[in-house]
Structures are given as structure tokens and as C-alpha cells.
Design a protein around this motif. Structure first.
Motif, PDB file in Angstrom:
ATOM      1  N   ILE A  84      11.888  -5.375   7.959  1.00 39.31           N
ATOM      2  CA  ILE A  84      12.570  -5.791   6.726  1.00 39.31           C
ATOM      3  C   ILE A  84      13.458  -6.991   7.022  1.00 39.31           C
ATOM      4  N   VAL A  85      14.217  -6.917   8.110  1.00 39.79           N
ATOM      5  CA  VAL A  85      15.099  -8.032   8.484  1.00 39.79           C
ATOM      6  C   VAL A  85      14.269  -9.272   8.798  1.00 39.79           C
ATOM      7  N   GLU A  86      13.267  -9.122   9.649  1.00 47.10           N
ATOM      8  CA  GLU A  86      12.457 -10.269  10.072  1.00 47.10           C
ATOM      9  C   GLU A  86      11.763 -10.945   8.892  1.00 47.10           C
ATOM     10  N   GLN A  87      11.134 -10.165   8.028  1.00 45.64           N
ATOM     11  CA  GLN A  87      10.398 -10.735   6.901  1.00 45.64           C
ATOM     12  C   GLN A  87      11.326 -11.385   5.869  1.00 45.64           C
ATOM     13  N   ASN A  88      12.458 -10.752   5.588  1.00 42.60           N
ATOM     14  CA  ASN A  88      13.397 -11.347   4.635  1.00 42.60           C
ATOM     15  C   ASN A  88      13.966 -12.651   5.174  1.00 42.60           C
ATOM     16  N   ARG A  89      14.313 -12.680   6.448  1.00 43.62           N
ATOM     17  CA  ARG A  89      14.821 -13.924   7.049  1.00 43.62           C
ATOM     18  C   ARG A  89      13.768 -15.019   6.983  1.00 43.62           C
ATOM     19  N   TRP A  90      12.544 -14.694   7.354  1.00 41.21           N
ATOM     20  CA  TRP A  90      11.476 -15.688   7.361  1.00 41.21           C
ATOM     21  C   TRP A  90      11.242 -16.255   5.957  1.00 41.21           C
ATOM     22  N   HIS A  91      11.129 -15.384   4.975  1.00 41.19           N
ATOM     23  CA  HIS A  91      10.866 -15.845   3.608  1.00 41.19           C
ATOM     24  C   HIS A  91      12.041 -16.645   3.046  1.00 41.19           C
ATOM     25  N   ARG A  92      13.253 -16.233   3.360  1.00 39.12           N
ATOM     26  CA  ARG A  92      14.418 -16.982   2.878  1.00 39.12           C
ATOM     27  C   ARG A  92      14.454 -18.383   3.483  1.00 39.12           C
ATOM     28  N   GLU A  93      14.038 -18.505   4.734  1.00 44.12           N
ATOM     29  CA  GLU A  93      14.017 -19.812   5.397  1.00 44.12           C
ATOM     30  C   GLU A  93      12.884 -20.687   4.881  1.00 44.12           C
ATOM     31  N   HIS A  94      11.697 -20.121   4.766  1.00 42.78           N
ATOM     32  CA  HIS A  94      10.519 -20.914   4.403  1.00 42.78           C
ATOM     33  C   HIS A  94      10.351 -21.158   2.906  1.00 42.78           C
ATOM     34  N   TYR A  95      11.070 -20.426   2.101  1.00 47.32           N
ATOM     35  CA  TYR A  95      11.041 -20.633   0.660  1.00 47.32           C
ATOM     36  C   TYR A  95      12.469 -20.837   0.155  1.00 47.32           C
ATOM     37  N   ALA A  96      13.223 -21.674   0.842  1.00 46.57           N
ATOM     38  CA  ALA A  96      14.644 -21.867   0.533  1.00 46.57           C
ATOM     39  C   ALA A  96      14.857 -22.314  -0.914  1.00 46.57           C
ATOM     40  N   LEU A 104      15.661  -8.177  -1.849  1.00 45.74           N
ATOM     41  CA  LEU A 104      15.540  -7.457  -0.596  1.00 45.74           C
ATOM     42  C   LEU A 104      14.093  -6.964  -0.557  1.00 45.74           C
ATOM     43  N   PHE A 105      13.244  -7.693   0.159  1.00 45.98           N
ATOM     44  CA  PHE A 105      11.836  -7.316   0.262  1.00 45.98           C
ATOM     45  C   PHE A 105      11.681  -6.135   1.212  1.00 45.98           C
ATOM     46  N   PHE A 106      10.760  -5.225   0.871  1.00 51.79           N
ATOM     47  CA  PHE A 106      10.528  -4.060   1.719  1.00 51.79           C
ATOM     48  C   PHE A 106       9.060  -3.828   2.039  1.00 51.79           C
ATOM     49  N   SER A 107       8.155  -4.615   1.437  1.00 58.07           N
ATOM     50  CA  SER A 107       6.732  -4.385   1.662  1.00 58.07           C
ATOM     51  C   SER A 107       5.907  -5.552   1.133  1.00 58.07           C
ATOM     52  N   PRO A 108       4.770  -5.807   1.774  1.00 55.42           N
ATOM     53  CA  PRO A 108       3.846  -6.802   1.220  1.00 55.42           C
ATOM     54  C   PRO A 108       2.827  -6.122   0.308  1.00 55.42           C
ATOM     55  N   ALA A 109       2.284  -6.889  -0.613  1.00 62.01           N
ATOM     56  CA  ALA A 109       1.220  -6.353  -1.464  1.00 62.01           C
ATOM     57  C   ALA A 109      -0.111  -6.328  -0.718  1.00 62.01           C
ATOM     58  N   GLY A 110      -0.206  -7.123   0.338  1.00 59.04           N
ATOM     59  CA  GLY A 110      -1.445  -7.166   1.111  1.00 59.04           C
ATOM     60  C   GLY A 110      -2.388  -8.276   0.696  1.00 59.04           C
ATOM     61  N   ALA A 111      -1.970  -9.104  -0.273  1.00 60.40           N
ATOM     62  CA  ALA A 111      -2.820 -10.205  -0.719  1.00 60.40           C
ATOM     63  C   ALA A 111      -1.957 -11.345  -1.246  1.00 60.40           C
ATOM     64  N   ASP A 112      -2.394 -12.548  -0.972  1.00 55.06           N
ATOM     65  CA  ASP A 112      -1.823 -13.765  -1.551  1.00 55.06           C
ATOM     66  C   ASP A 112      -0.333 -13.962  -1.276  1.00 55.06           C
ATOM     67  N   GLY A 113       0.222 -13.328  -0.267  1.00 53.44           N
ATOM     68  CA  GLY A 113       1.632 -13.500   0.072  1.00 53.44           C
ATOM     69  C   GLY A 113       2.589 -12.816  -0.885  1.00 53.44           C
ATOM     70  N   ILE A 114       2.079 -11.981  -1.765  1.00 48.51           N
ATOM     71  CA  ILE A 114       2.920 -11.280  -2.739  1.00 48.51           C
ATOM     72  C   ILE A 114       3.767 -10.246  -2.006  1.00 48.51           C
TER      73      ILE A 114
END
Length: 161
Positions: A84-96, A104-114
């Protein structure tokens, strides 16, 4: 809520043609210290529903068996605390430009980066609605009024993206 019992009720499903079976794999619980560290790192508080789930099982992995084959990891239903920490940090940085600290993201949808997430909160909440965030769209989609409704609906196909 007893999350382990709830999650295990989602086991045993298969597609109508019997080509595969799905079940939820549970893990040892997260520690309160890991949860507090994650909240500090992300500058948000986990809703009580997610907190209580992670204190029972640090992540939930959907596993699959094709026909009578071996079980394999198919996708995360709920990430463990460190992810959760790693993915939220990454998305916050790359989609600033998308102001993702509002989630607070907790899971991927498994398709298209959702991604699935709660609205970020300064104070713990009993439960919060679950949204889908789409990396190629500006609008987010409300999926459910809380984590239990989301997990049940997602697993049974009543919620889709």
C-alpha cells in the motif's frame, strides 16, 4: 467484523463452464506499528474497515486453479501494508498532476492501471466509499459505500470497471 470468515465465504467460486476455481489466500496479520508507520508515510489515516482487515490478514491474494491444476497467485484483492505504501508513493510521484494524495489506494483492478481506493482522511473513519481511479481519465468512479460491499461486489461481479 471477522474479515477472515467474510473473505473465506468468497472462496470456491468457479466460472459457469468449470474451467477454473478462485479462492482468497490470507496472510499473517499486519502489526499496529506497521500500520502507524504506513499512515505516517502516506500522511493519511486508514479507515477502520481497512485497518481491521489488515490486522487480521496483511493482504489478500486471489488464487486460481485452472481445471484440476495447481493453485497459483492470480491478483491482489487487498495489498499488504508495505505494498500500500509503495504503490501510493509511486502513483503520487508519477501522476503528480492528478493530485493522488487525495486517495488511499489499496488494490489494483488488474487491468489498464485502474486502482481502487478510499478518499484520503486526516482522521480515522469507520468506513469510507471505494472509488476506481482511471489513469487515462479525469473522473473517478464511485463503486461502493464501503470495503465489505466492495469486496463482495467485486468478487461476485456486481461491481466492475
Amino acid at each position: 467484523m471477522n474479515w477472515k470468515s467474510k473473505l473465506l465465504t468468497l472462496n470456491g467460486a468457479s466460472d459457469p463452464l468449470g474451467r477454473y476455481q478462485l479462492r482468497q489466500h490470507l496472510f499473517p496479520p499486519a502489526t499496529k506499528e506497521a500500520m502507524a508507520s504506513a499512515e505516517d508515510a502516506l500522511n493519511t489515516r486508514f479507515p477502520f474497515s481497512l485497518r481491521s482487515l489488515l490486522l487480521e490478514t496483511d493482504g489478500v491474494m486471489q488464487t486460481m486453479a485452472v481445471k484440476e491444476g495447481e493453485w497459483f497467485d492470480e491478483s491482489w484483492t487487498v495489498w499488504p501494508v508495505h505494498e500500500i505504501v509503495e504503490q501510493n508513493r509511486w502513483h503520487r510521484e508519477h501522476y503528480a498532476d492528478r493530485r493522488l494524495s487525495r486517495f488511499l489506494f489499496f488494490s489494483p483492478a488488474g487491468a489498464d492501471g485502474i486502482m481502487f481506493g478510499f478518499p484520503a482522511a486526516d482522521e480515522p473513519q469507520s468506513d469510507l466509499p471505494v472509488f476506481a481511479w482511471y489513469p487515462d481519465e479525469t473522473d473517478d468512479k464511485l463503486l461502493s459505500n464501503g470495503l465489505e460491499q466492495f469486496l463482495t461486489g467485486w468478487r461476485h461481479g456486481d461491481i466492475c470497471v
